[in-house]
Design an enzyme around this catalytic site. Structure first.
Site, mmCIF file in Angstrom:
data_model
loop_
_atom_site.group_PDB
_atom_site.id
_atom_site.type_symbol
_atom_site.label_atom_id
_atom_site.label_comp_id
_atom_site.label_asym_id
_atom_site.label_seq_id
_atom_site.Cartn_x
_atom_site.Cartn_y
_atom_site.Cartn_z
ATOM 1 N N PHE A 148 0.843 -1.284 0.123
ATOM 2 C CA PHE A 148 -0.060 -0.008 -0.152
ATOM 3 C C PHE A 148 1.136 1.245 0.155
ATOM 4 C CE2 PHE A 148 0.950 0.149 4.552
ATOM 5 C CZ PHE A 148 1.137 1.465 4.698
ATOM 6 N N ARG A 176 -5.660 -1.891 -0.370
ATOM 7 C CA ARG A 176 -6.068 -0.635 0.438
ATOM 8 C C ARG A 176 -6.135 0.716 -0.425
ATOM 9 N NH1 ARG A 176 -2.266 -1.715 5.503
ATOM 10 N NH2 ARG A 176 -1.540 -3.765 4.640
ATOM 11 N N CYS A 280 9.565 1.940 3.481
ATOM 12 C CA CYS A 280 10.474 0.915 3.874
ATOM 13 C C CYS A 280 12.037 1.294 4.011
ATOM 14 C CB CYS A 280 10.517 -0.118 2.781
ATOM 15 S SG CYS A 280 11.166 0.316 1.132
HETATM 16 P P1 NAD Z 1 1.557 -6.610 2.874
HETATM 17 O O1 NAD Z 1 2.509 -7.710 3.000
HETATM 18 O O2 NAD Z 1 0.427 -6.548 4.005
HETATM 19 O O3 NAD Z 1 0.880 -6.529 1.637
HETATM 20 C C1 NAD Z 1 1.563 -6.494 0.197
HETATM 21 C C2 NAD Z 1 0.684 -7.463 -0.896
HETATM 22 O O4 NAD Z 1 0.780 -8.700 -0.376
HETATM 23 C C3 NAD Z 1 -0.553 -6.790 -0.915
HETATM 24 O O5 NAD Z 1 -0.675 -6.862 -2.357
HETATM 25 C C4 NAD Z 1 -1.655 -7.822 -0.296
HETATM 26 O O6 NAD Z 1 -2.696 -7.724 -0.961
HETATM 27 C C5 NAD Z 1 -0.560 -9.053 -0.442
HETATM 28 N N1 NAD Z 1 -0.942 -9.650 0.927
HETATM 29 C C6 NAD Z 1 -1.341 -9.426 2.053
HETATM 30 N N2 NAD Z 1 -1.506 -10.536 2.826
HETATM 31 C C7 NAD Z 1 -1.296 -11.624 2.116
HETATM 32 C C8 NAD Z 1 -1.433 -13.104 2.297
HETATM 33 N N3 NAD Z 1 -1.450 -13.402 3.631
HETATM 34 N N4 NAD Z 1 -0.935 -14.052 1.460
HETATM 35 C C9 NAD Z 1 -0.740 -13.465 0.139
HETATM 36 N N5 NAD Z 1 -0.572 -12.148 -0.215
HETATM 37 C C10 NAD Z 1 -0.813 -11.362 0.915
HETATM 38 O O7 NAD Z 1 2.354 -4.926 3.160
HETATM 39 P P2 NAD Z 1 1.597 -3.742 3.102
HETATM 40 O O8 NAD Z 1 1.332 -3.468 4.400
HETATM 41 O O9 NAD Z 1 0.800 -3.309 2.232
HETATM 42 O O10 NAD Z 1 3.158 -2.736 2.834
HETATM 43 C C11 NAD Z 1 3.964 -2.571 3.969
HETATM 44 C C12 NAD Z 1 5.039 -3.286 3.877
HETATM 45 O O11 NAD Z 1 5.790 -3.351 2.667
HETATM 46 C C13 NAD Z 1 6.376 -3.083 5.174
HETATM 47 O O12 NAD Z 1 6.765 -4.453 5.842
HETATM 48 C C14 NAD Z 1 7.314 -2.567 4.238
HETATM 49 O O13 NAD Z 1 8.521 -2.539 4.720
HETATM 50 C C15 NAD Z 1 7.120 -3.371 3.097
HETATM 51 N N6 NAD Z 1 7.841 -2.570 1.860
HETATM 52 C C16 NAD Z 1 8.881 -2.870 1.528
HETATM 53 C C17 NAD Z 1 9.839 -2.378 0.582
HETATM 54 C C18 NAD Z 1 11.035 -2.705 -0.012
HETATM 55 O O14 NAD Z 1 11.434 -2.433 -1.228
HETATM 56 N N7 NAD Z 1 11.728 -3.508 0.753
HETATM 57 C C19 NAD Z 1 9.056 -1.418 -0.178
HETATM 58 C C20 NAD Z 1 7.839 -0.742 0.203
HETATM 59 C C21 NAD Z 1 7.159 -1.407 1.275
#
Ligand code: NAD
Length: 499
Positions: A148, A176, A280
């Site tokens: 998100f 979201r 992140c």
């Molecule tokens: P999230 O892991 O909840 O969701 C990411 C994606 O995974 C979404 O599209 C979601 O629909 C999907 N998803 C969620 N739960 C799932 C499940 N149980 N099984 C399969 N798919 C599922 O992450 P978020 O809250 O949207 O984003 C924040 C997180 O992303 C933080 O941990 C942040 O550090 C990380 N992030 C990392 C980077 C990087 O490059 N390392 C960049 C941006 C964000």
């Protein structure tokens, strides 16, 4: 109520029986419903991709680049509207939303040069009459699953490189804040991209599992939290797919005694609290070296934090807006309570914050902890909120050890005027992206992005040349044109060498 549908085959598609609410975090109210797709929805997107991808792969790279140029112009022309949409679903302030879109466009700019990047390799005369050449071909159909917190930049990281290199790309954005990702479909179409090459399928775990299981999807690029990243990496690779899966982070800023503390505090305020800490590459941990540095830094941080202004995302004076959901606000506040229970000193408490006139919004005030220690859960885990933790280090070696031993290894920064200390730190720290007097060391688009340890599963980064590598497969040809025709040299029963 507004509905957000899928974008498949160049048009809006209604598919799937479930929906999920999309909120306005500034007010805490539902503003739309996004339709959650299923395996049948994905099948439609894959069928459209299968039909369109061979012709797109055969389109010369200069023509593919022209679509990127046009797409960039269209996004730039609509950036105000796109930023408004992004802010209204994410909660980040408008200027930050424009930055989110702009960072994505920088990858599109990199993709405008794709013909140069795809020229390949050639060795004339690798052996007698033998030439060797290698070039990179699209992998076919790829999927991106995005978080998100950067609903414009991260989809563009993936879609830009995947499409410019000749693939079809299916995006599964965060449920979201899906409106802007869906709009990208219309923008790509107007830029001249053939229908079927870019699709958006909305959904949750059901859709993600369908992507992982689909035999025609050759690669998955994921960005999100670490447990999900690890799951997708494990399942995706077990199904024979190429997977890159970026995860969570807990980035440290090491402050040496000789650092310019005023500059550090300015940088930290933006990097720790900007976007409500939902980045992140945020800096939620600061490690002052030596007690004198810690005291001086803390004394300067307090007035800087007091000056921070929270506001709705359309407030041009606001430093940061609400967090993305009620559940996330509660989670951040639980981590603050946990820090207190673990014995850290809560210096500034942002819990229970309400913004006058916007009492329903999910705001969390800036929070500062001091005397945070290794082993505390509130330190070891990612909070992803406007919470800054001071972890005091006795010396350089301890400061180097803290980020190096942490489970996450996305980014780290050192603030110092000492070139030797900076050089030692950069060389030895066990983290993937390092800033030297730079608080958010996100590499520019023509370099590659990716952390280490639990911040990234798989070993190929996003965008730049690693992005090109991820979305393509190499083919290497070895050719011989002997004087007298093929086959004059007889059989070789040992492995051929060029010696
Ligand atoms: P999230 O892991 O909840 O969701 C990411 C994606 O995974 C979404 O599209 C979601 O629909 C999907 N998803 C969620 N739960 C799932 C499940 N149980 N099984 C399969 N798919 C599922 O992450 P978020 O809250 O949207 O984003 C924040 C997180 O992303 C933080 O941990 C942040 O550090 C990380 N992030 C990392 C980077 C990087 O490059 N390392 C960049 C941006 C964000």
């Amino acid at each position: 109520m507004r509905n957000i549908d899928h974008y498949i085959g160049g048009q809006s598609v209604v598919s799937g029986s479930r929906t999920s609410p999309v909120f306005d975090p500034n007010a805490g109210i539902v503003q739309a419903e996004v339709r959650l797709g299923d395996a049948a929805t994905l099948e439609q997107a894959v069928a459209a991709a299968r039909a369109a991808q061979p012709a797109w792969a055969a389109t010369n790279p200069q023509r593919r680049a022209r679509v990127m140029f046009k797409f960039k112009e269209l996004v730039e022309a609509e950036i105000d509207d796109l930023a408004r949409i992004l802010s209204s679903e994410h909660g980040k302030v408008l200027a930050d939303s424009k930055g989110d879109i702009q960072r994505g466009l920088e990858v599109i700019e990199f993709c405008c040069g794709i013909p140069h990047v795809l020229k390949g390799e050639f060795t004339h005369g690798a052996g007698p009459g033998i030439d060797i050449w290698a070039h990179r071909l699209p992998i076919g159909i790829g999927a991106g699953i995005t978080p998100f917190n950067f609903p414009a930049m991260i989809p563009m990281w993936m879609a830009g490189v995947a499409i410019a290199t000749g693939n079809a790309f299916i995006l599964k954005p965060s449920e979201r804040d899906p409106t802007l990702p869906v709009r990208l479909g219309d923008l790509f179409k107007r830029a001249g991209l053939p229908d079927g090459i870019f699709a958006v399928v909305n959904g949750d775990k059901e859709m993600v599992d369908a992507i992982i299981a689909h035999p025609d999807i050759a690669a998955i690029s994921f960005v999100g939290s670490s447990d999900i990243a690890q799951y997708i990496y494990g399942q995706g690779t077990a199904n024979g797919k190429r997977v890159q899966a970026m995860g969570g982070a807990k980035n440290h800023a090491v402050v040496m005694p000789d650092a310019d503390l005023d500059a550090v505090v300015r940088d930290l305020a933006g990097a720790a609290f900007g976007s409500a800490g939902e980045r992140c590459m945020a800096l939620p941990v600061v490690v002052p070296v030596g007690e004198a540095t810690a005291e001086a830094l803390r004394a300067r941080l307090l007035p800087a934090i007091a000056k921070l202004r929270l506001g709705v995302s359309t407030d041009p004076e606001a430093d940061y807006g609400p967090v993305v959901s009620a559940a996330h606000k509660a989670r951040i506040e639980d981590y603050i309570a946990m820090g207190v229970a673990e014995g850290a000193e809560l210096v500034v408490d942002g819990r229970g914050y309400t913004l006058q006139g916007h009492e329903g919004g999910w705001f969390v005030g800036p929070t500062l902890f001091d005397h945070v220690k290794q082993g505390m859960r509130s330190y070891e885990e990612e909070i992803f909120g406007p919470v800054l933790q001071i972890v005091r280090a006795a010396d350089f070696e301890e400061a180097l050890r803290l980020p190096s031993e942490h489970q996450y290894g996305n980014g780290v920064a050192i603030f110092t005027r000492n070139g030797h200390a900076a050089r030692e730190f950069a060389a030895r720290v066990n983290v993937g992206m390092v800033g030297i007097n730079v608080p958010i060391p996100v590499p520019v688009a023509y370099h590659s992005f990716g952390g280490w340890k639990r911040s990234a599963f798989g070993d190929i980064g996003q965008h730049g040349m690693e992005g090109v590598q991820f979305w393509t497969k190499r083919k290497t040809m070895t050719g011989r044109w002997p004087d007298g025709g093929v086959g004059e040299t007889g059989s070789a029963f040992v492995i051929p060498t060029m010696g």
